[in-house]
Scaffold this active site. Structure first.
Site, PDB file in Angstrom:
ATOM      1  N   LYS A  93       3.505  17.090  21.707  1.00  0.00           N
ATOM      2  CA  LYS A  93       3.681  18.203  22.652  1.00  0.00           C
ATOM      3  C   LYS A  93       4.869  17.968  23.582  1.00  0.00           C
ATOM      4  O   LYS A  93       4.750  17.984  24.807  1.00  0.00           O
ATOM      5  CB  LYS A  93       2.407  18.479  23.450  1.00  0.00           C
ATOM      6  CG  LYS A  93       1.229  18.885  22.565  1.00  0.00           C
ATOM      7  CD  LYS A  93       0.029  19.374  23.347  1.00  0.00           C
ATOM      8  CE  LYS A  93      -1.105  19.850  22.456  1.00  0.00           C
ATOM      9  NZ  LYS A  93      -1.852  18.769  21.772  1.00  0.00           N
TER      10      LYS A  93
HETATM   11  N1  5IU Z   1      -5.472  20.673  20.097  1.00  0.00           N
HETATM   12  C1  5IU Z   1      -6.503  21.522  20.372  1.00  0.00           C
HETATM   13  N2  5IU Z   1      -6.281  22.785  20.821  1.00  0.00           N
HETATM   14  C2  5IU Z   1      -5.036  23.267  21.043  1.00  0.00           C
HETATM   15  C3  5IU Z   1      -3.964  22.381  20.785  1.00  0.00           C
HETATM   16  C4  5IU Z   1      -4.196  21.118  20.322  1.00  0.00           C
HETATM   17  O1  5IU Z   1      -7.653  21.168  20.203  1.00  0.00           O
HETATM   18  O2  5IU Z   1      -4.874  24.441  21.408  1.00  0.00           O
HETATM   19  I1  5IU Z   1      -2.128  23.058  21.105  1.00  0.00           I
HETATM   20  C5  5IU Z   1      -5.658  19.321  19.572  1.00  0.00           C
HETATM   21  C6  5IU Z   1      -6.417  18.385  20.464  1.00  0.00           C
HETATM   22  C7  5IU Z   1      -7.127  17.496  19.497  1.00  0.00           C
HETATM   23  C8  5IU Z   1      -7.407  18.376  18.291  1.00  0.00           C
HETATM   24  O3  5IU Z   1      -6.253  16.459  19.064  1.00  0.00           O
HETATM   25  O4  5IU Z   1      -6.400  19.382  18.334  1.00  0.00           O
HETATM   26  C9  5IU Z   1      -8.775  19.019  18.260  1.00  0.00           C
HETATM   27  O5  5IU Z   1      -9.787  18.052  18.225  1.00  0.00           O
HETATM   28  P1  5IU Z   1     -11.356  18.408  18.138  1.00  0.00           P
HETATM   29  O6  5IU Z   1     -11.555  19.126  16.803  1.00  0.00           O
HETATM   30  O7  5IU Z   1     -12.025  17.070  18.204  1.00  0.00           O
HETATM   31  O8  5IU Z   1     -11.689  19.291  19.297  1.00  0.00           O
END
Ligand code: 5IU
Length: 258
Positions: A93
């Site tokens: 990011k």
């Molecule tokens: N992630 C999100 N939402 C977003 C973005 C990135 O969840 O809008 I931009 C990332 C954060 C984490 C992964 O690394 O995606 C989701 O993980 P979980 O499935 O454990 O929530």
């Protein structure tokens, strides 16, 4: 309408070489699952990559959460990715001015440009972030720009989302796709929609994460790739669960084509 085109057909429509490769991997391995490997120990990351590798198209990392990180992690990680044919995707990011992003991408202890073929970036500061990534790219690189998030109460506005999609289409050589929750670019089949916030057992966590099902994000919201983290990493059997998500996501994609 990109939703009616196969990943194989869309591989030919990409302008970013990593996006093309990603579509080809998805097509060959029949998977549109990206694993969010949010573990904090190097050996756990390698074990997860090794075990789940056959079922994913990309492994999304947050390399800065690895407590025992050393550059020794990088060559086995690359070797596993190569052997199981998935891409390494650092969810960094990036969000600074171009010059700083160039340094963050290529320097420091993590040497991201030396191993990640995909990275995420914020569009907040405009095109500089893309120039910075481009300046530090060793090999080919694909950027996913953040246009929307799965987080409750996000400050992103509709116009920000729109401008982000515009920025992505202005840099087709470098941008592989867009991270979002909705179908924002039907007319641009070369771009990939990556959607996080996917879980079959939960609708939220206690920190604002919001989840949808594989059928919903791929079938209704236009996701080409779904990101699944804790749904797999915290399951009793992560390998069987990864297979399950892979099957559900692929089924949703094949239904969408009909
Ligand atoms: N992630 C999100 N939402 C977003 C973005 C990135 O969840 O809008 I931009 C990332 C954060 C984490 C992964 O690394 O995606 C989701 O993980 P979980 O499935 O454990 O929530």
């Amino acid at each position: 309408n990109r939703l009616k085109l196969s990943y194989q057909e869309r591989a030919k429509l990409t302008k970013n070489v990593v996006a093309e490769k990603l579509f080809q991997i998805m097509s060959t391995k029949q998977t549109n699952l990206c694993l969010a490997a949010d573990v904090t120990v190097a050996s756990d990351l390698l074990n997860l990559a090794e075990q789940v590798g056959p079922y994913i198209c990309a492994l999304k990392t947050h390399i800065d959460i690895i407590e025992d990180f050393s550059s020794n992690l990088l060559s086995p990680l690359k070797e596993i990715a190569h052997r199981h044919n998935f891409l390494l995707f650092e969810d960094r990011k990036f969000a600074d001015i171009g010059k700083t992003v160039e340094l963050q991408f290529s320097k420091g202890i993590h040497l991201i440009s030396s191993w990640a073929s995909l990275v995420t970036a914020h569009s907040l500061l405009g095109k500089g972030v893309l120039d910075g990534i481009k300046a530090a790219s060793l090999d080919s690189c694909g950027v996913f720009l953040l246009a929307e998030t799965s987080a409750a109460g996000s400050l992103i506005t509709e116009s920000y989302t729109k401008s982000t999609v515009k920025l992505a289409s202005d840099y087709p050589q470098l941008v592989a796709g867009i991270v979002c929750q909705n179908n924002l670019f039907l007319d641009n089949p070369g771009l990939i929609q990556l959607t996080p916030g996917v879980n079959i057992n939960k609708t939220s966590d206690n920190m604002g994460q919001q989840y949808n099902s594989p059928e919903f994000v791929v079938g209704k919201k236009g996701a080409d790739i779904a990101v699944v983290g804790r749904g797999i990493t915290e399951a009793k059997d992560p390998v069987e669960t990864a297979k399950l998500y892979r099957n559900l996501l692929w089924e949703a994609y094949t239904m969408r084509l009909k």
